[in-house]
Scaffold this motif. Structure first.
Motif, PDB file in Angstrom:
ATOM      1  N   ASN A 179     -25.543 -39.247 -74.307  1.00  0.00           N
ATOM      2  CA  ASN A 179     -25.571 -39.494 -75.751  1.00  0.00           C
ATOM      3  C   ASN A 179     -24.171 -39.314 -76.308  1.00  0.00           C
ATOM      4  O   ASN A 179     -23.270 -38.806 -75.627  1.00  0.00           O
ATOM      5  N   ILE A 180     -23.976 -39.798 -77.519  1.00  0.00           N
ATOM      6  CA  ILE A 180     -22.640 -39.849 -78.107  1.00  0.00           C
ATOM      7  C   ILE A 180     -22.051 -38.449 -78.261  1.00  0.00           C
ATOM      8  O   ILE A 180     -20.855 -38.226 -78.037  1.00  0.00           O
ATOM      9  N   GLU A 181     -22.869 -37.479 -78.618  1.00  0.00           N
ATOM     10  CA  GLU A 181     -22.375 -36.132 -78.880  1.00  0.00           C
ATOM     11  C   GLU A 181     -21.979 -35.392 -77.604  1.00  0.00           C
ATOM     12  O   GLU A 181     -20.966 -34.688 -77.562  1.00  0.00           O
ATOM     13  N   LEU A 214     -30.299 -43.414 -71.990  1.00  0.00           N
ATOM     14  CA  LEU A 214     -29.490 -43.392 -73.212  1.00  0.00           C
ATOM     15  C   LEU A 214     -30.177 -42.558 -74.282  1.00  0.00           C
ATOM     16  O   LEU A 214     -31.381 -42.688 -74.526  1.00  0.00           O
ATOM     17  N   GLY A 215     -29.404 -41.706 -74.928  1.00  0.00           N
ATOM     18  CA  GLY A 215     -29.961 -40.841 -75.961  1.00  0.00           C
ATOM     19  C   GLY A 215     -30.491 -39.522 -75.424  1.00  0.00           C
ATOM     20  O   GLY A 215     -30.953 -38.676 -76.194  1.00  0.00           O
ATOM     21  N   HIS A 216     -30.416 -39.327 -74.121  1.00  0.00           N
ATOM     22  CA  HIS A 216     -30.920 -38.102 -73.507  1.00  0.00           C
ATOM     23  C   HIS A 216     -29.767 -37.193 -73.068  1.00  0.00           C
ATOM     24  O   HIS A 216     -28.675 -37.660 -72.759  1.00  0.00           O
ATOM     25  N   THR A 217     -30.051 -35.901 -73.026  1.00  0.00           N
ATOM     26  CA  THR A 217     -29.072 -34.921 -72.576  1.00  0.00           C
ATOM     27  C   THR A 217     -29.679 -34.077 -71.469  1.00  0.00           C
ATOM     28  O   THR A 217     -30.815 -33.630 -71.585  1.00  0.00           O
ATOM     29  N   SER A 218     -28.911 -33.884 -70.403  1.00  0.00           N
ATOM     30  CA  SER A 218     -29.358 -33.015 -69.322  1.00  0.00           C
ATOM     31  C   SER A 218     -28.627 -31.675 -69.409  1.00  0.00           C
ATOM     32  O   SER A 218     -28.005 -31.369 -70.420  1.00  0.00           O
ATOM     33  N   ALA A 219     -28.682 -30.895 -68.348  1.00  0.00           N
ATOM     34  CA  ALA A 219     -28.263 -29.491 -68.410  1.00  0.00           C
ATOM     35  C   ALA A 219     -26.774 -29.279 -68.637  1.00  0.00           C
ATOM     36  O   ALA A 219     -26.377 -28.367 -69.366  1.00  0.00           O
ATOM     37  N   ALA A 220     -25.922 -30.106 -68.009  1.00  0.00           N
ATOM     38  CA  ALA A 220     -24.485 -29.816 -68.053  1.00  0.00           C
ATOM     39  C   ALA A 220     -23.671 -31.099 -68.166  1.00  0.00           C
ATOM     40  O   ALA A 220     -23.992 -32.110 -67.546  1.00  0.00           O
ATOM     41  N   GLN A 221     -22.596 -31.021 -68.930  1.00  0.00           N
ATOM     42  CA  GLN A 221     -21.716 -32.169 -69.139  1.00  0.00           C
ATOM     43  C   GLN A 221     -20.678 -32.268 -68.026  1.00  0.00           C
ATOM     44  O   GLN A 221     -20.113 -31.260 -67.597  1.00  0.00           O
ATOM     45  N   PHE A 222     -20.428 -33.515 -67.550  1.00  0.00           N
ATOM     46  CA  PHE A 222     -19.324 -33.699 -66.610  1.00  0.00           C
ATOM     47  C   PHE A 222     -18.280 -34.683 -67.122  1.00  0.00           C
ATOM     48  O   PHE A 222     -17.199 -34.782 -66.555  1.00  0.00           O
ATOM     49  N   ALA A 223     -18.575 -35.398 -68.212  1.00  0.00           N
ATOM     50  CA  ALA A 223     -17.572 -36.275 -68.828  1.00  0.00           C
ATOM     51  C   ALA A 223     -17.840 -36.380 -70.318  1.00  0.00           C
ATOM     52  O   ALA A 223     -18.980 -36.577 -70.740  1.00  0.00           O
ATOM     53  N   ARG A 224     -16.785 -36.233 -71.099  1.00  0.00           N
ATOM     54  CA  ARG A 224     -16.905 -36.385 -72.535  1.00  0.00           C
ATOM     55  C   ARG A 224     -16.994 -37.868 -72.898  1.00  0.00           C
ATOM     56  O   ARG A 224     -16.586 -38.736 -72.124  1.00  0.00           O
ATOM     57  N   THR A 225     -17.510 -38.136 -74.061  1.00  0.00           N
ATOM     58  CA  THR A 225     -17.619 -39.523 -74.522  1.00  0.00           C
ATOM     59  C   THR A 225     -16.253 -40.207 -74.518  1.00  0.00           C
ATOM     60  O   THR A 225     -16.127 -41.360 -74.097  1.00  0.00           O
ATOM     61  N   LYS A 226     -15.217 -39.501 -74.921  1.00  0.00           N
ATOM     62  CA  LYS A 226     -13.879 -40.104 -74.996  1.00  0.00           C
ATOM     63  C   LYS A 226     -13.274 -40.356 -73.619  1.00  0.00           C
ATOM     64  O   LYS A 226     -12.279 -41.082 -73.511  1.00  0.00           O
ATOM     65  N   ASP A 227     -13.876 -39.782 -72.557  1.00  0.00           N
ATOM     66  CA  ASP A 227     -13.388 -40.027 -71.202  1.00  0.00           C
ATOM     67  C   ASP A 227     -13.856 -41.378 -70.654  1.00  0.00           C
ATOM     68  O   ASP A 227     -13.290 -41.885 -69.687  1.00  0.00           O
ATOM     69  N   ILE A 228     -14.891 -41.950 -71.262  1.00  0.00           N
ATOM     70  CA  ILE A 228     -15.533 -43.150 -70.724  1.00  0.00           C
ATOM     71  C   ILE A 228     -14.783 -44.404 -71.178  1.00  0.00           C
ATOM     72  O   ILE A 228     -14.658 -44.672 -72.371  1.00  0.00           O
ATOM     73  N   ASP A 229     -14.286 -45.163 -70.225  1.00  0.00           N
ATOM     74  CA  ASP A 229     -13.607 -46.428 -70.541  1.00  0.00           C
ATOM     75  C   ASP A 229     -14.601 -47.571 -70.731  1.00  0.00           C
ATOM     76  O   ASP A 229     -14.354 -48.496 -71.506  1.00  0.00           O
ATOM     77  N   LEU A 230     -15.714 -47.513 -70.020  1.00  0.00           N
ATOM     78  CA  LEU A 230     -16.739 -48.553 -70.143  1.00  0.00           C
ATOM     79  C   LEU A 230     -18.085 -47.977 -69.750  1.00  0.00           C
ATOM     80  O   LEU A 230     -18.204 -47.279 -68.742  1.00  0.00           O
ATOM     81  N   GLY A 249     -17.140 -46.104 -81.065  1.00  0.00           N
ATOM     82  CA  GLY A 249     -15.867 -46.421 -80.403  1.00  0.00           C
ATOM     83  C   GLY A 249     -15.956 -46.528 -78.898  1.00  0.00           C
ATOM     84  O   GLY A 249     -14.930 -46.513 -78.215  1.00  0.00           O
ATOM     85  N   ILE A 250     -17.170 -46.652 -78.370  1.00  0.00           N
ATOM     86  CA  ILE A 250     -17.356 -46.742 -76.923  1.00  0.00           C
ATOM     87  C   ILE A 250     -17.518 -48.199 -76.508  1.00  0.00           C
ATOM     88  O   ILE A 250     -18.303 -48.952 -77.095  1.00  0.00           O
ATOM     89  N   ASN A 251     -16.780 -48.588 -75.496  1.00  0.00           N
ATOM     90  CA  ASN A 251     -16.894 -49.939 -74.952  1.00  0.00           C
ATOM     91  C   ASN A 251     -18.172 -50.004 -74.119  1.00  0.00           C
ATOM     92  O   ASN A 251     -18.291 -49.306 -73.107  1.00  0.00           O
TER      93      ASN A 251
END
Length: 256
Positions: A179-181, A214-230, A249-251
């Motif tokens: 998800n975006i957050e 999409l829209g779901h969150t699991s236990a732990a983050q491994f990449a921030r939204t701003k890290d994603i190029d596509l 702002g996500i491609n």
């Protein structure tokens, strides 16, 4: 057709017909009898089928092998994963070094890599490595570490130390949720730590996420939204979800 794809097809045919002959498989898959017999031998060794005279049947008892567990996971949302994998191939260039995670979604990208040349593939995926090792023009690096029951991945600090000494043009990954957050998240803390280091060592990050995640969150983050190029998803996604992601702002692209 790659070995994993062919074996999946054999299992699908057996699931439908319960019993199938070697000759029928030769005609259906357009390969030699020797290839079919080798595939059946490997599937039987893993407990996924039972060979009979002139063909194969499904085993009676439930199999609890890690291969079976991983195969069941790879069977979910198959058409969506195929379309996502096909779209992802457009962003892979000859001569690149790419990091592939151990997700089942990645297995549906692999058939589209057969026309690529001089790829170096870095992965913590056991079955991913097994599928691409037969490509003569590829260099395949399987990260070391701990192999856990019912898992197709290698985890832990050893793999992290290896990846710290490598670099890549591109990382392609999937996730249990996005998800975006919170960005890309997963449920396996050990693998999440390794994925974080993979992300850090790649120039670009492509996320393959089907619409159910999409829209779901699991236990732990491994990449921030701003890290994603596509971010690539499938055509069953709600157009409003796509628009919301683009506005953040996500491609994002949608597979056919």
């Amino acid at each position: 057709m790659l070995s994993h794809t062919r074996k999946n097809k054999i299992l699908e045919l057996l699931k439908t017909h319960k019993q199938i002959s070697t000759q029928e498989l030769e005609e259906e898959l357009d390969v030699s009898g020797a290839t079919i017999r080798n595939d059946l031998a490997q599937l039987e060794e893993k407990g996924l089928i039972e060979r009979i005279h002139g063909g194969a049947v499904l085993p009676n008892q439930e199999d609890k092998s890690s291969f079976r567990n991983f195969h069941k996971r790879s069977e979910k949302n198959v058409e969506e994963k195929k379309s996502i994998g096909k779209k992802a191939k457009d962003y892979i260039k000859d001569g690149q070094t790419i990091i592939l995670d151990a997700s089942s979604t990645i297995l549906y990208l692999l058939p589209y890599l057969t026309n690529c040349q001089k790829l170096t593939v870095i992965t913590n995926g056991i079955y991913t490595a097994l599928e691409v090792k037969g490509e003569e023009d590829f260099n395949v690096i399987l990260l070391g570490g701990i192999v856990r029951p019912k898992s197709g991945s290698v985890e832990g600090l050893i793999g992290g130390c290896m990846i710290d000494n490598l670099s890549a043009d591109l990382m392609i990954t999937s996730s249990h949720g996005f998800n975006i957050e919170n960005g890309l998240t997963d449920f396996n803390f050990y693998e999440v730590e390794l994925k974080k280091r993979m992300v850090a060592k790649a120039d670009k990050l492509i996320a393959l996420v089907d619409h159910t995640k999409l829209g779901h969150t699991s236990a732990a983050q491994f990449a921030r939204t701003k890290d994603i190029d596509l971010l690539i998803t499938d055509s069953n996604v709600d157009p409003k979800v796509v628009e919301r992601i683009r506005k953040a702002g996500i491609n994002i692209e949608v597979g056919d």
